[in-house]
Design an enzyme around this catalytic site. Structure first.
Site, PDB file in Angstrom:
ATOM      1  N   LYS A   1      48.465 -34.387  -3.162  1.00  0.00           N
ATOM      2  CA  LYS A   1      49.843 -34.404  -2.669  1.00  0.00           C
ATOM      3  C   LYS A   1      50.778 -34.191  -3.856  1.00  0.00           C
ATOM      4  CE  LYS A   1      53.371 -35.480   0.089  1.00  0.00           C
ATOM      5  NZ  LYS A   1      53.843 -34.450   1.040  1.00  0.00           N
TER       6      LYS A   1
ATOM      7  N   CYS B   1      60.065 -27.973  -2.208  1.00  0.00           N
ATOM      8  CA  CYS B   1      60.097 -29.063  -1.225  1.00  0.00           C
ATOM      9  C   CYS B   1      61.451 -29.087  -0.522  1.00  0.00           C
ATOM     10  CB  CYS B   1      59.849 -30.419  -1.889  1.00  0.00           C
ATOM     11  SG  CYS B   1      59.985 -31.739  -0.667  1.00  0.00           S
TER      12      CYS B   1
HETATM   13  C1  DHB Z   1      57.149 -32.436   1.209  1.00  0.00           C
HETATM   14  C2  DHB Z   1      57.300 -31.300   1.933  1.00  0.00           C
HETATM   15  C3  DHB Z   1      57.031 -30.110   1.340  1.00  0.00           C
HETATM   16  O1  DHB Z   1      57.146 -28.950   2.026  1.00  0.00           O
HETATM   17  C4  DHB Z   1      56.610 -30.069   0.033  1.00  0.00           C
HETATM   18  O2  DHB Z   1      56.370 -28.904  -0.563  1.00  0.00           O
HETATM   19  C5  DHB Z   1      56.448 -31.211  -0.681  1.00  0.00           C
HETATM   20  C6  DHB Z   1      56.713 -32.410  -0.084  1.00  0.00           C
HETATM   21  C7  DHB Z   1      57.455 -33.717   1.783  1.00  0.00           C
HETATM   22  O3  DHB Z   1      58.416 -33.823   2.537  1.00  0.00           O
HETATM   23  O4  DHB Z   1      56.789 -34.697   1.419  1.00  0.00           O
END
Ligand code: DHB
Length: 315
Positions: free
Chosen positions: A49, A133
């Site tokens: 993540k 993001c």
């Molecule tokens: C999140 C969403 C995304 O598209 C990303 O690239 C990284 C994090 C999120 O909301 O956690």
């Protein structure tokens, strides 16, 4: 890592992968248990993540919603903080596949701190720098600011010898593709991952007359089938415009072996699975791998390179 004997193997950032697909930095890759499950699955890379300097709870729930043709989310970068992804690295070695860490600092200084430290960890194989993001309140997507993208890449180049790639938001205009490609071609980037979710969609439930997720007034990133044509267009365009040594990783709406094949035709060296992984769990990797191989064999391909980038268009 052992040499891989498989006629449909691929490689990214100098690492041979045992198949064409792995998880996207998105669902089910935040905790050690989830990363171990990826290690045990047919995902050919373990990708974390996106991490930040400090741990984050993320946005208030409900923040993810399955839709008929995909998903909407505004997770807000929940993660355990980058130090945990360093701590996990030696524990993931036993799966004999690369471990990539996705980095999504809230500032340039945060990215530099994290990347400097992650670069010293031998069991971390590469980074994916997230420039896209859409869900952190008050933070625009870096990938839509070309000047800032250039600055971030200039700085990152100076501090790491590890291979790294960038995860891009979707673009919709040829001038933007060209401008971004020009910047990327000037940097020592191993791969480009496109696309991140299509930011700030809004899904309305007509029965309840309500948006389906809570953060940001219901606005969130779209994934799944809704985004596949945009993802294919981004892969194809960057395949045309980028240096040939920059691998393209396709992501966006891949839920079958045939979907993966479409990305191969557009030039992807590998694909990532996000919404379908959220919906099905780790079994999704073996299913799509099997479908993909059967599809290629039915068409009598003997290697990925025979089909890669070979999309036909009207004269
Ligand atoms: C999140 C969403 C995304 O598209 C990303 O690239 C990284 C994090 C999120 O909301 O956690």
């Amino acid at each position: 890592m052992n040499e891989i004997k498989n006629k449909f193997k691929t490689s990214i950032a100098g690492f041979q992968l045992h198949n064409y697909l792995f998880n996207a930095s998105g669902p089910r890759c935040m905790t050690l248990e989830e990363l171990i499950a990826l290690g045990e699955s047919r995902s050919s890379v373990i990708l974390s993540k996106s991490c930040t300097l400090l741990p984050r709870e993320g946005n208030p729930e409900p923040r993810y919603f399955d839709l008929p043709l995909g998903s909407i989310n505004s997770m807000g970068l929940p993660n355990l903080g980058y130090k945990k992804y360093v701590e996990f690295a030696p524990l993931l070695r036993r799966y004999n596949k690369p471990y990539f860490v996705s980095v999504s600092g809230l500032s340039l200084a945060d990215n530099i701190t994290m990347i400097s430290e992650l670069s010293e960890v031998p069991e971390i194989d590469a980074f994916e720098l997230n420039l896209s993001c859409p869900n952190v309140i008050g933070k625009p997507q870096i990938g839509y600011d070309f000047e800032q993208t250039k600055q971030v890449l200039d700085e990152v180049m100076k501090i790491t010898k590890k291979p790294f790639g960038v995860k891009l938001p979707p673009y919709f205009d040829f001038v933007h593709f060209e401008e971004m490609a020009k910047i990327l071609n000037k940097h020592n980037i191993a791969f480009v991952t496109c696309i991140n979710s299509i930011g700030n969609g809004l899904f309305v439930d007509a029965d309840t007359e309500k948006a389906v997720i809570k953060p940001k007034g219901g606005f969130g990133g779209l994934g799944g089938e809704y985004v596949k044509p945009t993802a294919l267009a981004n892969v194809k365009k960057f395949y045309e415009l980028l240096r040939k040594d920059i691998a393209i990783i396709g992501v966006g709406g891949i839920a079958s072996g045939m979907d993966a094949f479409e990305f191969l035709l557009c030039g992807a060296s590998a694909v990532q699975i996000a919404t379908a992984y959220q919906k099905e769990g780790t079994a999704v990797f073996a299913r799509i791998e099997k479908e993909f191989i059967e599809f290629l064999e039915k068409k009598e391909y003997n290697s990925l390179s025979e089909a890669k980038g070979k999309l036909k268009i009207y004269e």
